[in-house]
Design an enzyme around this catalytic site. Structure first.
Site: not given
Ligand code: NDP
Length: 453
Positions: A43, A48, A51, A177, A181, A438, A443
């Site tokens: 984080c 976080c 980022k 996510y 982002e 407002h 709102e």
């Molecule tokens: P996520 O699990 O959110 O997303 C992973 C993405 O990668 C999905 O779209 C998935 O596709 C895709 N994917 C997985 N494997 C493959 C592959 N082999 N080939 C192609 N695409 C693939 O992971 P992130 O890495 O974005 O983030 C990890 C976690 O960190 C998040 O789930 C969240 O909980 C946390 N986070 C929170 C944030 C916040 O609060 N703002 C910011 C950043 C991270 P599919 O959907 O098809 O499975």
């Protein structure tokens, strides 16, 4: 057995580990914490916090245009990536220091180095063996990159925060996510940005209206979104540029950077878990019961390592709960995972709490759906066409608001308040009886009168 040196030995100094260590120490426990990389974990160092600095930085792109609408002449703005990164690094170093001070001031022994379990009560760290009554493992996660030829030419979020220069062209792979982002960050800072997602529409777990709205906004802002698309291999060419070969249609994309945001794996490497009865699930997460206890009674685990909800505030709550369970049992309450609000810091931001429309229907709720889309007031004096989405998912029978979703400026700030209302069980009638502030975007949530379906 020798007397344990510590009541609690925490392996991993991220959000959850630091919180558990500090509070356990404040409850009178003798606590050690070992961290091999950086205090504050993902984080603070590669998640976080940095980022959000990059997101703020990226938003200036539009702020200059907005400013012109308000009569300001801003000339032709220039952006310097090394300045942003250096300033970010300075702030993160300051936060690392604050984390160390918080621990030390609470009486926690901080050990810089890798820790490994030798048996259920013994941890090897800092060149010594330490006996502990309880061990808490919270080593978090690590970016996961698909096994494709040329994957070594790609980066992940770990490296993106330290790039020497902003790439001119970037391909972001993933639809979660981190992918949306960073697509927003790179695009906002001026890189030509392509985002590839293997499915038909990104952000699978989010409300359909939110997903479609963000898709339209990212496209409007210039992100080249390509769904049902994925990378087969990456080729590095003589001039240092990359050629991404795509699956399916066999096309290619010339780029300077391929960024994988394809999920994170639990970080259990060389923790010595095999010397204990700790079990892992099929995805490699440490298995725990409802009280974070592993199959080895002396060992607890939390955060991204247990793979429940990978969010900093959840890890903080889990850390707090464990400290209470072990050292203030009379104050311990099982953690409630219902109605966890979350934000995605894409541009525009997403804020959400509660059920999506699809999830609520699947659960058998009869629904009334309220939706509003509008151009934020601030943009009406400018040429910017960004639109905000606000949506309430309401149970038609009980009138309870089941879900609240937003895409727009400060969505996270606004939805945090909505989360309190939902947690308190607010009905749509309570929303209607609440007086708006407002003129604000917020709102709108209390003035939605006509159900769209
Ligand atoms: P996520 O699990 O959110 O997303 C992973 C993405 O990668 C999905 O779209 C998935 O596709 C895709 N994917 C997985 N494997 C493959 C592959 N082999 N080939 C192609 N695409 C693939 O992971 P992130 O890495 O974005 O983030 C990890 C976690 O960190 C998040 O789930 C969240 O909980 C946390 N986070 C929170 C944030 C916040 O609060 N703002 C910011 C950043 C991270 P599919 O959907 O098809 O499975």
């Amino acid at each position: 057995m020798t007397e344990p040196s510590f009541d609690l030995f925490v392996i991993g100094g991220g959000s959850g580990g630091v919180r558990a260590a500090r509070f356990a120490a404040s409850f009178g426990a003798k606590v050690a914490l070992a961290e091999s990389r950086y205090l504050g974990g993902t984080c603070v160092n590669v998640g976080c916090v940095p980022k959000k600095f990059l997101v703020y930085g990226a938003h200036y792109h539009e702020d200059f245009e907005t400013a012109a609408g308000y009569g300001w002449s801003v000339g032709s703005p220039g952006f310097d990536w090394p300045t942003l990164i250096a300033n970010k690094n300075r702030e993160i170093a300051r936060l690392n220091g604050i984390y160390r001070k918080l621990l030390v001031d609470s009486g926690v022994t901080v050990i810089d180095g890798h820790a490994r379990l030798v048996d259920p009560h013994t941890v090897e760290a800092g060149g010594q063996r330490h006996r502990a009554k309880h061990v808490l493992v919270c080593t978090g996660g690590w970016p996961q990159v698909p096994e494709i030829p040329g994957k070594e030419h790609a980066i992940t979020s770990n490296e993106a925060f330290f790039l020497e220069r902003l790439p001119r062209r970037v391909v972001v792979v993933g639809g979660g996510y981190i992918a949306v982002e960073f697509a927003s960050i790179f695009n906002g800072l001026g890189a030509q940005t392509v985002q590839l997602y293997r499915g038909p529409l990104f952000l699978k777990e989010f409300d359909q209206s939110v997903r479609e709205h963000l898709r339209d906004e990212l496209q409007r802002k210039g992100v080249d979104l390509r769904f049902d698309s994925d990378i087969a291999s990456i080729e590095k060419r003589g001039d240092g540029t990359l050629l991404a070969h795509l699956k399916n249609d066999g096309g290619t994309i010339e780029t300077d950077c391929v960024f994988f945001a394809t999920g994170r794996r639990p970080l259990t490497d060389d923790l010595g878990l095999e010397n204990t009865r700790v079990e892992l699930d099929e995805r490699g997460h440490v298995k725990v019961d409802a009280h974070f206890q592993t199959a080895e009674p002396s060992i607890h685990a939390l955060g991204d390592l247990i793979g429940r909800v990978q969010l900093t505030p959840v890890a903080l709550a889990e850390g707090m709960a464990i400290a209470r369970r072990l050292f203030r049992p009379d104050e311990y309450r099982k953690l409630d995972y219902e109605l966890i609000p979350t934000a995605v810091f894409s541009l525009p931001n997403i804020g959400t709490v509660g059920m999506t429309e699809a999830a609520a229907r699947k659960k058998g709720h009869e629904l009334r759906i309220f939706e509003s889309r509008f151009r934020p007031m601030k943009l009406t004096l400018t040429g910017l066409q960004e639109r905000t989405l606000m949506k309430l998912v309401v149970d038609a029978r009980t009138d309870r608001v089941l879900g609240c979703h937003m895409v727009g400026p400060d969505a996270g700030e606004i939805v945090q308040g909505m989360a309190v209302a939902l947690k308190a069980g607010a009905t749509k009638r309570i929303f209607d009886e609440t007086i708006g502030i407002h003129p604000t975007a917020a709102e709108e949530f209390v003035t939605l009168r006509t159900a769209v379906r």
